[in-house]
Write a protein that holds these residues in place. Sequence first.
Motif, PDB file in Angstrom:
ATOM      1  N   HIS A 120      -9.449   7.877  -1.350  1.00 18.03           N
ATOM      2  CA  HIS A 120      -8.894   7.059  -0.036  1.00 18.03           C
ATOM      3  C   HIS A 120      -8.934   5.562  -0.298  1.00 18.03           C
ATOM      4  O   HIS A 120      -7.773   4.823  -0.088  1.00 18.03           O
ATOM      5  CB  HIS A 120      -9.748   7.505   1.085  1.00 18.03           C
ATOM      6  N   ASP A 121     -10.152   4.904  -0.669  1.00 19.00           N
ATOM      7  CA  ASP A 121     -10.140   3.380  -0.767  1.00 19.00           C
ATOM      8  C   ASP A 121      -9.036   2.991  -1.867  1.00 19.00           C
ATOM      9  O   ASP A 121      -8.404   1.924  -1.859  1.00 19.00           O
ATOM     10  CB  ASP A 121     -11.286   3.076  -1.167  1.00 19.00           C
ATOM     11  N   LEU A 122      -8.955   3.653  -3.031  1.00 15.46           N
ATOM     12  CA  LEU A 122      -8.035   3.024  -3.986  1.00 15.46           C
ATOM     13  C   LEU A 122      -6.664   3.352  -3.502  1.00 15.46           C
ATOM     14  O   LEU A 122      -5.962   2.571  -4.230  1.00 15.46           O
ATOM     15  CB  LEU A 122      -8.300   4.190  -5.528  1.00 15.46           C
ATOM     16  N   SER A 123      -6.450   4.358  -2.996  1.00 11.06           N
ATOM     17  CA  SER A 123      -4.936   4.471  -2.451  1.00 11.06           C
ATOM     18  C   SER A 123      -4.541   3.301  -1.447  1.00 11.06           C
ATOM     19  O   SER A 123      -3.471   2.462  -1.695  1.00 11.06           O
ATOM     20  CB  SER A 123      -4.760   5.575  -1.521  1.00 11.06           C
ATOM     21  N   LYS A 124      -5.530   2.824  -0.794  1.00 12.49           N
ATOM     22  CA  LYS A 124      -5.236   1.629   0.000  1.00 12.49           C
ATOM     23  C   LYS A 124      -5.231   0.339  -0.856  1.00 12.49           C
ATOM     24  O   LYS A 124      -4.406  -0.545  -0.628  1.00 12.49           O
ATOM     25  CB  LYS A 124      -6.445   1.279   1.226  1.00 12.49           C
ATOM     26  N   LEU A 125      -6.124   0.185  -1.725  1.00 17.24           N
ATOM     27  CA  LEU A 125      -6.275  -0.819  -2.814  1.00 17.24           C
ATOM     28  C   LEU A 125      -5.023  -0.989  -3.207  1.00 17.24           C
ATOM     29  O   LEU A 125      -4.399  -2.206  -3.542  1.00 17.24           O
ATOM     30  CB  LEU A 125      -7.399  -0.767  -3.609  1.00 17.24           C
ATOM     31  N   ILE A 126      -4.464   0.064  -3.989  1.00 17.42           N
ATOM     32  CA  ILE A 126      -3.239  -0.174  -4.863  1.00 17.42           C
ATOM     33  C   ILE A 126      -2.329  -0.458  -4.142  1.00 17.42           C
ATOM     34  O   ILE A 126      -1.123  -1.220  -4.452  1.00 17.42           O
ATOM     35  CB  ILE A 126      -3.205   1.225  -5.602  1.00 17.42           C
ATOM     36  N   SER A 127      -2.059   0.235  -3.032  1.00 12.61           N
ATOM     37  CA  SER A 127      -0.821  -0.107  -1.908  1.00 12.61           C
ATOM     38  C   SER A 127      -0.796  -1.431  -1.531  1.00 12.61           C
ATOM     39  O   SER A 127       0.387  -2.113  -1.610  1.00 12.61           O
ATOM     40  CB  SER A 127      -0.669   1.266  -0.563  1.00 12.61           C
ATOM     41  N   ASP A 128      -2.106  -2.008  -0.973  1.00 13.85           N
ATOM     42  CA  ASP A 128      -2.069  -3.166  -0.516  1.00 13.85           C
ATOM     43  C   ASP A 128      -1.630  -4.272  -1.771  1.00 13.85           C
ATOM     44  O   ASP A 128      -0.920  -5.348  -1.294  1.00 13.85           O
ATOM     45  CB  ASP A 128      -3.402  -3.510   0.152  1.00 13.85           C
ATOM     46  N   PHE A 129      -2.265  -3.859  -2.909  1.00 13.09           N
ATOM     47  CA  PHE A 129      -2.030  -4.921  -3.989  1.00 13.09           C
ATOM     48  C   PHE A 129      -0.540  -4.885  -4.303  1.00 13.09           C
ATOM     49  O   PHE A 129       0.141  -5.854  -4.362  1.00 13.09           O
ATOM     50  CB  PHE A 129      -2.891  -4.185  -5.072  1.00 13.09           C
ATOM     51  N   ASN A 134       6.344  11.459  -7.682  1.00 12.33           N
ATOM     52  CA  ASN A 134       7.014  10.550  -6.784  1.00 12.33           C
ATOM     53  C   ASN A 134       6.193   9.219  -6.500  1.00 12.33           C
ATOM     54  O   ASN A 134       5.845   9.090  -5.115  1.00 12.33           O
ATOM     55  CB  ASN A 134       7.176  11.583  -5.406  1.00 12.33           C
ATOM     56  N   TYR A 135       5.715   8.715  -7.345  1.00 14.44           N
ATOM     57  CA  TYR A 135       4.895   7.516  -7.351  1.00 14.44           C
ATOM     58  C   TYR A 135       5.502   6.423  -6.257  1.00 14.44           C
ATOM     59  O   TYR A 135       4.698   5.975  -5.607  1.00 14.44           O
ATOM     60  CB  TYR A 135       4.478   6.812  -8.713  1.00 14.44           C
ATOM     61  N   ILE A 136       6.868   6.091  -6.741  1.00 10.62           N
ATOM     62  CA  ILE A 136       7.330   4.732  -5.890  1.00 10.62           C
ATOM     63  C   ILE A 136       7.274   5.416  -4.278  1.00 10.62           C
ATOM     64  O   ILE A 136       7.069   4.484  -3.497  1.00 10.62           O
ATOM     65  CB  ILE A 136       8.683   4.692  -6.186  1.00 10.62           C
ATOM     66  N   GLN A 137       7.532   6.518  -3.984  1.00  8.99           N
ATOM     67  CA  GLN A 137       7.726   7.002  -2.600  1.00  8.99           C
ATOM     68  C   GLN A 137       6.402   6.700  -2.002  1.00  8.99           C
ATOM     69  O   GLN A 137       6.089   6.401  -0.763  1.00  8.99           O
ATOM     70  CB  GLN A 137       8.299   8.373  -2.504  1.00  8.99           C
ATOM     71  N   ARG A 138       5.278   7.274  -2.625  1.00  5.24           N
ATOM     72  CA  ARG A 138       3.787   7.069  -2.340  1.00  5.24           C
ATOM     73  C   ARG A 138       3.578   5.542  -2.028  1.00  5.24           C
ATOM     74  O   ARG A 138       2.910   5.441  -1.092  1.00  5.24           O
ATOM     75  CB  ARG A 138       2.923   7.734  -3.247  1.00  5.24           C
ATOM     76  N   VAL A 139       3.864   4.871  -2.973  1.00  3.88           N
ATOM     77  CA  VAL A 139       3.751   3.298  -2.715  1.00  3.88           C
ATOM     78  C   VAL A 139       4.270   2.926  -1.339  1.00  3.88           C
ATOM     79  O   VAL A 139       3.507   2.390  -0.658  1.00  3.88           O
ATOM     80  CB  VAL A 139       4.386   2.643  -4.002  1.00  3.88           C
ATOM     81  N   GLU A 189      -2.204   8.357   2.678  1.00  2.00           N
ATOM     82  CA  GLU A 189      -2.440   9.960   2.485  1.00  2.00           C
ATOM     83  C   GLU A 189      -1.744  10.402   1.392  1.00  2.00           C
ATOM     84  O   GLU A 189      -2.188  10.929  -0.069  1.00  2.00           O
ATOM     85  CB  GLU A 189      -2.019  10.704   3.527  1.00  2.00           C
ATOM     86  N   PRO A 190      -0.302  10.070   0.862  1.00  2.00           N
ATOM     87  CA  PRO A 190       0.604  10.491  -0.053  1.00  2.00           C
ATOM     88  C   PRO A 190      -0.189  10.060  -1.443  1.00  2.00           C
ATOM     89  O   PRO A 190      -0.250  10.672  -2.437  1.00  2.00           O
ATOM     90  CB  PRO A 190       1.744   9.828   0.110  1.00  2.00           C
ATOM     91  N   MET A 191      -0.610   8.575  -1.539  1.00  2.00           N
ATOM     92  CA  MET A 191      -1.093   8.090  -2.719  1.00  2.00           C
ATOM     93  C   MET A 191      -2.444   8.562  -2.818  1.00  2.00           C
ATOM     94  O   MET A 191      -2.962   8.772  -4.119  1.00  2.00           O
ATOM     95  CB  MET A 191      -1.204   6.446  -2.477  1.00  2.00           C
ATOM     96  N   LYS A 192      -3.018   8.756  -1.712  1.00  2.00           N
ATOM     97  CA  LYS A 192      -4.667   9.301  -1.777  1.00  2.00           C
ATOM     98  C   LYS A 192      -4.548  10.875  -2.539  1.00  2.00           C
ATOM     99  O   LYS A 192      -5.377  10.994  -3.594  1.00  2.00           O
ATOM    100  CB  LYS A 192      -5.397   9.482  -0.562  1.00  2.00           C
ATOM    101  N   ASP A 193      -3.429  11.670  -2.238  1.00  2.00           N
ATOM    102  CA  ASP A 193      -3.491  12.897  -2.567  1.00  2.00           C
ATOM    103  C   ASP A 193      -3.087  12.841  -4.327  1.00  2.00           C
ATOM    104  O   ASP A 193      -3.585  13.801  -4.772  1.00  2.00           O
ATOM    105  CB  ASP A 193      -2.035  13.582  -2.086  1.00  2.00           C
ATOM    106  N   LEU A 194      -2.093  11.997  -4.517  1.00  2.00           N
ATOM    107  CA  LEU A 194      -1.891  11.869  -6.088  1.00  2.00           C
ATOM    108  C   LEU A 194      -3.187  11.407  -6.837  1.00  2.00           C
ATOM    109  O   LEU A 194      -3.303  11.998  -7.995  1.00  2.00           O
ATOM    110  CB  LEU A 194      -0.737  10.647  -6.230  1.00  2.00           C
TER     111      LEU A 194
END
Length: 268
Positions: A189-198, A237-242, A251-256
């Motif tokens: 969860h935290d890494l999904s937010k970190l990557i998306s925000d970055f 579907n990495y770009i869509q998750r980003v 959630e989509p990035m977290k699931d990946l």
Amino acid sequence: MNEAQTRTKYLLYAFKCKKNQKYSYWYETDNKYFKAKKPPESILDKNIDEIKAVSIDDIILNPWNEWDSNNTQKIITDAGVCINYLKSTDNDYIQKQEDLKLLELYSYLVDNFDISRSFGFNTVKKWHKEVFSSIYPFAGELRSVNMSKGNAEEAWVWRVDFLNAIPELNEFIKEVSKKRYEDIDNIAHDLSKLISDFLFIHPFREGNGRISRVLCDMILAKNGLPMIGLKLKKEDNYIQRVHSGYDCDYEPMKDLLKMKIEEEITSE
């Protein structure tokens, strides 16, 4: 590395010619030469040989737009390739060289990075400089231009003012790098937010995706989990998750991330 190699390691122009007490400068791109005036002084090496002539068969038009700019981040080809020390406009070739330098960084961090300590954005900037200093003249520097990718209908624009969020990003990196996670769900969860925000902030001119993956992997390593490097497949579907993360739907990035971590644990 000897002195001569050090002087010419990052050289952008190939040689200069003197005529009527004036110099003309010749630049090499993809093993061909073009003639133009000097690019910004900060990316030149003054130690260079003089050559009086070049074969007409070896001459091409200057491929670089914004050649006069004092901001090297603006000097690009029509296809969006940034000015580089590799003297190339071939994006595939440049990306391969970036990958090789990224592997060197991973090897160094595996042996030398102190995973017991927290870190912040300044450490990430050092990683960027380490990977890209032999490729781009702006390695380790914050992005100074607006950027966009995608076609006219789907283009995403990263504005310079997004960089105003770096202090918050820095605090979040410090917070996450301090934590000791006890389950995969929380760290994903935290890494999904970190990557998306970055990636939303897009702090660098080039290499944001690669550096975000290093950041992710260092947090995983600090918690005794396998580094995943986001081993991506088309169906991920990495770009869509980003882009979902850009809208604060993590959630989509977290699931990946969770899937990739579990795959690595299972394969060990």
